[in-house]
Design a protein around this motif. Sequence first.
Motif, short mmCIF file in Angstrom:
data_model
loop_
_atom_site.label_atom_id
_atom_site.label_comp_id
_atom_site.label_asym_id
_atom_site.label_seq_id
_atom_site.Cartn_x
_atom_site.Cartn_y
_atom_site.Cartn_z
N MET A 1 0.86 -1.17 0.00
CA MET A 1 0.00 0.00 0.00
C MET A 1 0.91 1.23 0.00
O MET A 1 1.81 1.34 0.82
N THR A 2 0.62 2.15 -0.88
CA THR A 2 1.39 3.37 -0.94
C THR A 2 0.95 4.33 0.16
O THR A 2 -0.14 4.18 0.73
N MET A 3 1.77 5.31 0.41
CA MET A 3 1.44 6.30 1.44
C MET A 3 0.20 7.10 1.03
O MET A 3 -0.65 7.41 1.87
N THR A 4 0.07 7.40 -0.26
CA THR A 4 -1.10 8.14 -0.75
C THR A 4 -2.37 7.33 -0.53
O THR A 4 -3.38 7.85 -0.05
N ALA A 5 -2.32 6.05 -0.87
CA ALA A 5 -3.50 5.19 -0.68
C ALA A 5 -3.85 5.09 0.80
O ALA A 5 -5.03 5.15 1.18
N PHE A 6 -2.84 4.97 1.66
CA PHE A 6 -3.08 4.90 3.09
C PHE A 6 -3.78 6.16 3.59
O PHE A 6 -4.76 6.09 4.33
N LEU A 7 -3.27 7.32 3.20
CA LEU A 7 -3.85 8.58 3.67
C LEU A 7 -5.26 8.80 3.14
O LEU A 7 -6.13 9.29 3.86
N VAL A 8 -5.50 8.43 1.89
CA VAL A 8 -6.85 8.57 1.32
C VAL A 8 -7.82 7.65 2.05
O VAL A 8 -8.91 8.07 2.45
N VAL A 62 -3.72 -7.60 -3.33
CA VAL A 62 -2.68 -7.68 -2.30
C VAL A 62 -2.92 -8.98 -1.53
O VAL A 62 -4.04 -9.26 -1.11
N PRO A 63 -1.89 -9.80 -1.34
CA PRO A 63 -2.10 -11.07 -0.65
C PRO A 63 -2.40 -10.88 0.83
O PRO A 63 -1.88 -9.96 1.47
N PHE A 64 -3.25 -11.73 1.37
CA PHE A 64 -3.57 -11.70 2.80
C PHE A 64 -2.56 -12.56 3.55
O PHE A 64 -2.82 -13.70 3.91
N ASN A 65 -1.38 -12.02 3.80
CA ASN A 65 -0.38 -12.74 4.60
C ASN A 65 -0.34 -12.14 6.00
O ASN A 65 -1.13 -11.26 6.33
N ALA A 66 0.57 -12.61 6.82
CA ALA A 66 0.61 -12.18 8.22
C ALA A 66 0.88 -10.68 8.34
O ALA A 66 0.24 -9.99 9.13
N LEU A 67 1.82 -10.17 7.57
CA LEU A 67 2.17 -8.75 7.66
C LEU A 67 1.01 -7.87 7.22
O LEU A 67 0.69 -6.88 7.89
N ALA A 73 -5.26 -4.56 10.75
CA ALA A 73 -5.67 -4.25 12.12
C ALA A 73 -5.19 -2.85 12.52
O ALA A 73 -5.92 -2.10 13.18
N LEU A 74 -3.99 -2.48 12.12
CA LEU A 74 -3.48 -1.15 12.44
C LEU A 74 -4.28 -0.05 11.76
O LEU A 74 -4.44 1.04 12.31
N MET A 75 -4.81 -0.34 10.58
CA MET A 75 -5.66 0.65 9.90
C MET A 75 -6.94 0.86 10.72
O MET A 75 -7.43 1.99 10.82
N GLY A 76 -7.49 -0.19 11.28
CA GLY A 76 -8.67 -0.05 12.13
C GLY A 76 -8.38 0.81 13.33
O GLY A 76 -9.17 1.68 13.70
N ILE A 77 -7.21 0.63 13.95
CA ILE A 77 -6.84 1.43 15.12
C ILE A 77 -6.56 2.87 14.72
O ILE A 77 -6.98 3.81 15.40
#
Length: 100
Positions: A1-8, A62-67, A73-77
């Motif tokens: 995930m890019t920083m732009t996608a994260f912030l949006v 994006v694959p659903f791996n452990a990382l 979960a961190l996005m939810g927080i």
Amino acid sequence: MTMTAFLVILTVCAAVTSLLSEAVKKFLDEQKISYASNIIVLVMALIVGCGTTALYYVNCQVPFNALNSVYLALMGIANWIGAMVGYDKVRQAVEQIKGI
């Protein structure tokens, strides 16, 4: 995930979470049910933040791996913190503008 996608995603999720939380709180007030507003925001933030991030993962393959699961979960927080801080500050600013 890019920083732009994260912030949006974070910005949109925080706005949606704030609006949904207020709708739920108004509904509970009408029903005269007591509640803890922080818990309502937490539940809504986790549902909206984790759900939106999961949709992003599926859409961008994006694959659903452990990382990536930890990032989900961190996005939810992060959404919870953004929604908690964001709504109160926006409400305070609107009240101050009305007072002018």
